[in-house]
Design a protein around this motif. Structure first.
Motif, PDB file in Angstrom:
ATOM      1  N   GLY A 158       0.659  -1.312   0.233  1.00 53.71           N
ATOM      2  CA  GLY A 158       0.141   0.137   0.081  1.00 53.71           C
ATOM      3  C   GLY A 158       0.890   1.212   0.071  1.00 53.71           C
ATOM      4  N   ARG A 159       0.489   2.357  -0.481  1.00 55.72           N
ATOM      5  CA  ARG A 159       1.016   3.538  -0.490  1.00 55.72           C
ATOM      6  C   ARG A 159       1.304   4.162   0.844  1.00 55.72           C
ATOM      7  NH1 ARG A 159      -0.797   8.563  -4.167  1.00 55.72           N
ATOM      8  NH2 ARG A 159       1.018   9.920  -3.802  1.00 55.72           N
ATOM      9  N   PHE A 160       2.356   4.659   0.884  1.00 57.00           N
ATOM     10  CA  PHE A 160       2.713   5.206   2.496  1.00 57.00           C
ATOM     11  C   PHE A 160       2.928   4.138   3.582  1.00 57.00           C
ATOM     12  CE2 PHE A 160       0.155   8.572   0.433  1.00 57.00           C
ATOM     13  CZ  PHE A 160       1.105   9.164   0.045  1.00 57.00           C
ATOM     14  N   ALA A 161       2.772   2.775   3.272  1.00 50.45           N
ATOM     15  CA  ALA A 161       3.154   1.810   4.001  1.00 50.45           C
ATOM     16  C   ALA A 161       4.369   1.571   4.823  1.00 50.45           C
ATOM     17  CB  ALA A 161       2.870   0.342   3.555  1.00 50.45           C
ATOM     18  N   ASN A 162       5.396   2.248   4.021  1.00 53.16           N
ATOM     19  CA  ASN A 162       6.709   2.416   4.424  1.00 53.16           C
ATOM     20  C   ASN A 162       6.977   3.252   5.734  1.00 53.16           C
ATOM     21  OD1 ASN A 162       6.407   4.431   2.820  1.00 53.16           O
ATOM     22  ND2 ASN A 162       8.512   4.749   2.573  1.00 53.16           N
ATOM     23  N   ILE A 163       6.059   4.311   6.047  1.00 50.82           N
ATOM     24  CA  ILE A 163       6.064   5.040   6.967  1.00 50.82           C
ATOM     25  C   ILE A 163       5.259   4.628   8.304  1.00 50.82           C
ATOM     26  CG2 ILE A 163       7.118   7.234   5.922  1.00 50.82           C
ATOM     27  CD1 ILE A 163       3.919   8.332   6.042  1.00 50.82           C
ATOM     28  N   ASN A 164       4.056   3.699   8.242  1.00 52.05           N
ATOM     29  CA  ASN A 164       3.391   3.371   9.116  1.00 52.05           C
ATOM     30  C   ASN A 164       4.049   2.149  10.022  1.00 52.05           C
ATOM     31  OD1 ASN A 164       0.583   3.367   6.907  1.00 52.05           O
ATOM     32  ND2 ASN A 164       1.378   4.912   8.303  1.00 52.05           N
ATOM     33  N   ARG A 165       3.836   2.309  11.427  1.00 49.18           N
ATOM     34  CA  ARG A 165       4.352   1.315  12.498  1.00 49.18           C
ATOM     35  C   ARG A 165       3.756   1.348  13.659  1.00 49.18           C
ATOM     36  NH1 ARG A 165       8.862   4.116  15.457  1.00 49.18           N
ATOM     37  NH2 ARG A 165       8.327   6.115  15.804  1.00 49.18           N
ATOM     38  N   PRO A 166       3.481   0.351  14.222  1.00 47.83           N
ATOM     39  CA  PRO A 166       2.641   0.297  15.436  1.00 47.83           C
ATOM     40  C   PRO A 166       3.121   0.806  16.931  1.00 47.83           C
ATOM     41  CG  PRO A 166       3.693  -1.726  15.011  1.00 47.83           C
ATOM     42  CD  PRO A 166       4.188  -0.989  14.070  1.00 47.83           C
ATOM     43  N   PRO A 194       3.895  14.666  20.085  1.00 47.76           N
ATOM     44  CA  PRO A 194       4.253  13.116  19.982  1.00 47.76           C
ATOM     45  C   PRO A 194       3.612  12.174  19.539  1.00 47.76           C
ATOM     46  CG  PRO A 194       2.962  14.226  21.956  1.00 47.76           C
ATOM     47  CD  PRO A 194       3.426  15.384  21.064  1.00 47.76           C
ATOM     48  N   ASN A 195       2.763  12.632  18.695  1.00 48.37           N
ATOM     49  CA  ASN A 195       1.904  11.874  17.710  1.00 48.37           C
ATOM     50  C   ASN A 195       2.566  11.879  16.421  1.00 48.37           C
ATOM     51  OD1 ASN A 195      -0.426  10.513  17.406  1.00 48.37           O
ATOM     52  ND2 ASN A 195      -1.512  12.049  16.025  1.00 48.37           N
ATOM     53  N   SER A 196       3.586  12.446  16.100  1.00 47.45           N
ATOM     54  CA  SER A 196       4.471  12.472  14.818  1.00 47.45           C
ATOM     55  C   SER A 196       3.793  12.753  13.669  1.00 47.45           C
ATOM     56  CB  SER A 196       5.118  10.994  14.852  1.00 47.45           C
ATOM     57  OG  SER A 196       6.165  10.920  15.625  1.00 47.45           O
ATOM     58  N   LYS A 197       2.809  13.734  13.761  1.00 47.91           N
ATOM     59  CA  LYS A 197       2.259  14.230  12.495  1.00 47.91           C
ATOM     60  C   LYS A 197       2.314  15.766  12.182  1.00 47.91           C
ATOM     61  CE  LYS A 197      -0.918  10.204  12.635  1.00 47.91           C
ATOM     62  NZ  LYS A 197      -0.536   9.225  11.634  1.00 47.91           N
ATOM     63  N   ILE A 198       2.541  15.996  11.122  1.00 41.46           N
ATOM     64  CA  ILE A 198       2.313  17.473  10.819  1.00 41.46           C
ATOM     65  C   ILE A 198       0.793  18.074  10.975  1.00 41.46           C
ATOM     66  CG2 ILE A 198       4.304  17.627   9.550  1.00 41.46           C
ATOM     67  CD1 ILE A 198       1.186  18.138   7.666  1.00 41.46           C
ATOM     68  N   GLN A 214       9.139  12.947  10.521  1.00 41.11           N
ATOM     69  CA  GLN A 214       8.138  12.975  11.447  1.00 41.11           C
ATOM     70  C   GLN A 214       8.460  12.408  12.804  1.00 41.11           C
ATOM     71  OE1 GLN A 214       7.462  11.566   8.843  1.00 41.11           O
ATOM     72  NE2 GLN A 214       5.984  10.125   8.867  1.00 41.11           N
ATOM     73  N   PHE A 215       9.552  11.802  12.551  1.00 45.42           N
ATOM     74  CA  PHE A 215       9.905  10.520  13.800  1.00 45.42           C
ATOM     75  C   PHE A 215      11.297  11.275  14.274  1.00 45.42           C
ATOM     76  CE2 PHE A 215       7.776   7.581  10.801  1.00 45.42           C
ATOM     77  CZ  PHE A 215       6.410   7.601  11.293  1.00 45.42           C
ATOM     78  N   GLY A 216      11.661  12.189  13.846  1.00 46.79           N
ATOM     79  CA  GLY A 216      12.821  12.820  14.466  1.00 46.79           C
ATOM     80  C   GLY A 216      12.793  13.542  15.777  1.00 46.79           C
ATOM     81  N   SER A 217      13.699  13.251  16.641  1.00 47.33           N
ATOM     82  CA  SER A 217      13.689  13.329  18.050  1.00 47.33           C
ATOM     83  C   SER A 217      13.017  14.892  18.380  1.00 47.33           C
ATOM     84  CB  SER A 217      14.889  13.284  18.918  1.00 47.33           C
ATOM     85  OG  SER A 217      15.763  14.163  18.209  1.00 47.33           O
TER      86      SER A 217
END
Ligand code: GSH
Length: 289
Positions: A20-28, A96-100, A86-89
Motif C-alpha cells: 500500500g502507498r505510504f505503508a513504509n512510514i506506518n508502524r505500530p 508526540p503523535n508524529s504528524k504535521i 516526523q519521527f526525528g527527536s
C-alpha cells in the motif's frame, strides 16, 4: 469477495510487507526513530509542516492573521517531509503523535508546543481574537464545525482515500462503506452552505479554514482521483463556498507554503518572510534550464 476469507489470528503481528502507498512510514509504535534537532527562525511562531490539507489549514490561518493586520502572527514555516522526518527527536518533542502540523509558540517568555491542526487554529484564534467571534452562539457554531471536521476527515482520508486510492487491493466492502460516508458528509456540508454563506453563519472563521482544504478539495475532484466516482459536482452549495474561499488572497498564499510538489511556481517550500512569495518559490530558486 476474497477479503472475507481472512480470519484474524488470536494476536496481531506487525507485517512490514503489508504494502500500500505510504505503508513504509506506518508502524505500530510511537516515539522517535532518530536524533534530529529542529531549526528555529526569528519569528514568534515556528511551524513545522507540509502542504497537505492538515498543514494548509494552519498556513492559511497565519496568512489570514497577517492580512488582517496582526503583525504578531509572523511565522517561520519549516518543511517536514513525512517520509521519516516526523519521527526525528526534535519533531516528536513538538508533536508526540508524529504528524504535521506542529507549532512552537515562542511569542512569550516560555516557549510551548501546540499540536493537532484544530488545536493550533483555536490557539491562534483565541490569542489574536480573530476568525472566531465572541458571540456565544456564533462561536459555538464555529467550534462545532471545526470539531466536526476533525472527527470527519479521517473517514475521508484514512477511510475513503486509503481504500479507494492507496490500498494494495480494492476491497469492495471498504470502498462502499467509506464512499457512502463521504457522500453523506458532503451532503451535510452542502445543506449547511445552502442556508449560510460560511459554516458558522455570516462570518468566515477557523471552521472554514479547517474544512476547506479537505472538503473543498474533494468537491473539486482534487483528492484521491475520486471526483467522478463520488459525483462531487452534485454539491453545488459546497462548490460555491469552495470557489469563494479560494479567491481570498491569504488562502492563495497559505496553500503554497510548505508545498514540495506540483507546479514550481506554487511551491514555497519554506516561508520566513512575506517577500518569499515573490522571491523564493521553486520556479525562482531553480529556474528551468
Ligand atoms: N489530526 C491531525 C492529523 C494530522 C495528520 O494526519 N498529518 C499527516 C499529514 S496530513 C501526517 O503527518 N502523516 C505522517 C504520518 O502519519 O506518519 C491534525 O489534524 O493535525
Amino acid at each position: 469477495m476474497t477479503d472475507t476469507a481472512y480470519t484474524p489470528p488470536a494476536i496481531w503481528v506487525w507485517n512490514k510487507e503489508s504494502g500500500g502507498r505510504f505503508a513504509n512510514i506506518n508502524r505500530p509504535i510511537a516515539g522517535p526513530t532518530h536524533e534530529k534537532e529542529l531549526p528555529v527562525g526569528k519569528h514568534p511562531f515556528q511551524l513545522y509542516s507540509l502542504a497537505t490539507p492538515n498543514g494548509v489549514k494552519v498556513t492559511v490561518m497565519f496568512e489570514e492573521l497577517l492580512a488582517a493586520g496582526h503583525a504578531g502572527a509572523e511565522y517561520d514555516a519549516w518543511l517536514v517531509p513525512i517520509q521519516g522526518d516526523q519521527f526525528g527527536s526534535g519533531f516528536v518533542a513538538v508533536n508526540p503523535n508524529s504528524k504535521i502540523p506542529a507549532l512552537m509558540d515562542r511569542s512569550g517568555p516560555k516557549p510551548f508546543r501546540v499540536f493537532e491542526s484544530g488545536s493550533i487554529l483555536l490557539h491562534l484564534a483565541t490569542k489574536f481574537g480573530a476568525f472566531l467571534t465572541t458571540d456565544p452562539a456564533k462561536r459555538a457554531e464555529s467550534l462545532s464545525w471545526l470539531f466536526w471536521q476533525m472527527g470527519s476527515a479521517p473517514y475521508l482520508g484514512g477511510g475513503f482515500g486509503h481504500f479507494y486510492a492507496y490500498a494494495p487491493t480494492k476491497i469492495e466492502y471498504a470502498i462502499d462503506r467509506f464512499a457512502m460516508e463521504v457522500k453523506r458528509q458532503l451532503d451535510v456540508l452542502d445543506r449547511r452552505l445552502a442556508e449560510a454563506e460560511y459554516l458558522a453563519g455570516d462570518q468566515y472563521t477557523i471552521a472554514d479554514m479547517a474544512v476547506w482544504p479537505w472538503y473543498g478539495a474533494m468537491s473539486k475532484g482534487l483528492l484521491y482521483g475520486g471526483g467522478e466516482f463520488l459525483q462531487v459536482q452534485e454539491y453545488k452549495h459546497l462548490i460555491r463556498w469552495t470557489d469563494q474561499i479560494a479567491e481570498r488572497p491569504a488562502v492563495k498564499r497559505g496553500r503554497i507554503v510548505n508545498c514540495a510538489w506540483g507546479d514550481p511556481a506554487n511551491q514555497l517550500r519554506e516561508r520566513h518572510d512575506a517577500s518569499d512569495f515573490e522571491l523564493r518559490t521553486q520556479d525562482k530558486l531553480e529556474p528551468a534550464a
